[in-house]
Design an enzyme around this catalytic site. Sequence first.
Site, PDB file in Angstrom:
ATOM      1  N   LYS A  41      91.719  53.727  33.027  1.00  0.00           N
ATOM      2  CA  LYS A  41      90.538  53.768  32.158  1.00  0.00           C
ATOM      3  C   LYS A  41      89.272  53.990  32.993  1.00  0.00           C
ATOM      4  CE  LYS A  41      90.552  48.709  32.199  1.00  0.00           C
ATOM      5  NZ  LYS A  41      91.108  47.520  31.512  1.00  0.00           N
ATOM      6  N   ARG A 139      89.981  38.748  22.625  1.00  0.00           N
ATOM      7  CA  ARG A 139      89.425  40.094  22.535  1.00  0.00           C
ATOM      8  C   ARG A 139      90.329  40.862  21.598  1.00  0.00           C
ATOM      9  NH1 ARG A 139      88.689  42.900  28.393  1.00  0.00           N
ATOM     10  NH2 ARG A 139      90.758  43.608  27.826  1.00  0.00           N
ATOM     11  N   TYR A 260      58.846  48.678  46.653  1.00  0.00           N
ATOM     12  CA  TYR A 260      58.161  48.125  45.471  1.00  0.00           C
ATOM     13  C   TYR A 260      58.041  46.599  45.554  1.00  0.00           C
ATOM     14  CZ  TYR A 260      58.590  52.507  42.826  1.00  0.00           C
ATOM     15  OH  TYR A 260      58.484  53.792  42.382  1.00  0.00           O
ATOM     16  N   MET A 313      64.918  53.740  42.374  1.00  0.00           N
ATOM     17  CA  MET A 313      65.805  54.571  41.564  1.00  0.00           C
ATOM     18  C   MET A 313      66.656  55.500  42.442  1.00  0.00           C
ATOM     19  SD  MET A 313      64.818  57.257  38.527  1.00  0.00           S
ATOM     20  CE  MET A 313      63.967  56.032  37.541  1.00  0.00           C
TER      21      MET A 313
END
Length: 377
Positions: A41, A139, A260, A313
């Site tokens: 998956k 689930r 940052y 980013m």
Amino acid sequence: MAMPPSPVTSGRLTIDLAALARNWRALDKVSAGALTGAVVKADAYGTGLEQSSRAFYAAGARFFFTATVDEAIALRATLPKAHIFVLGGLYPGAASLYVEHRLMPALCSLPMLEEWLAACVSRNEALPAALHFDTGMGRTGFRLNEASIVRRQIDSLGFAPQMIMSHLACADTPAHEKNRTQLALFQSVMAQFPNVPASLANSAGLMTGRDYHFQMVRPGIALYGGRAVSGRRNPMSQAVTLEVPILQVKEARTGETIGYGAAYNLNRDSRIAVLGMGYADGFFRSLSGTNSRPGGKVAYRGKVLPIIGRISMDLAVADITDLGHDLPLPGEMMEVLGPSITVDDQADIAGTIGYEILTSLRLGRFTRHYVGMPEEE
Ligand SMILES: *Cc1c(COP(=O)(O)O)cnc(C)c1O
């Protein structure tokens, strides 16, 4: 690993298909007596559905598990002869797609079962499928008290399921009592479906012991070299290497800050390398390094170095002062995952699991290289 002749313009993800094949064979040996499937998956845990599935098939895998029907259709195009289960079950209204591509849903609710049986009736054919029971994962899965209704419905149509299955919630902690509880509940379901092959174990369940193997095991993370059982040496071969380009190397002075938020303050005259990789590539912002909390790691020629400052980013900064005179040049690569830094090392620092690191790389702007395609057996 040979350097590519072309200029380095992006990070490079190298998938060692021989390592994937070796991992599948090693798990198949541990689960001798049971069939060993392969869970592919999320683009084979970020490694590439097509190439990785081919490697498992070449190693001997014949049973594959995807999460979605789209993944299963893509896999069918790659492996015409494989047996493919869709763990998400039957998507409403999609039964004809499963039939067309010979896919088996892991049916997990009464409405799904009804829709599948209706497809069987309309085609006058016992279409193969698995039945998924919820023994405690909370689930997907039929509730245990639905077993007798399921039994009656399939009996009335003469429908024989390919497999009954369940999924362990706490297998990464073998001593957790929930494992034993789920095992006992699963055996009580099995008693209601005699002669139907059963499957309970993911990677960690497979490693926990033979009691959990039954007729088929469903490893995922261990195939890709990730750690399945916590607090134990990981016996699998590392299959994924990620390297990112160095964009700039420069000197920086005591008291200057990095990135940052000025979240990292240099406490010595330093040399830094700016790397072309950030959170948009799947390099989590939680790998940022501040003065009080160490961040993620990179490595240059086997020497492990700290990430400092916030991950941006598209950029991250490594402190390379300790390399001394062994200075890297812009255009050279830094290892982010590989021989010096495992997926789980990086995951532990980021406060997540190797699964999330691997499947996040899939989103990144990396070129993928495949090495070591195994010969078919
Ligand atoms: C993902 C998944 C697996 C594989 O789990 P790993 O921990 O990666 O080995 C097996 N079974 C089901 C139902 C799953 O969803």
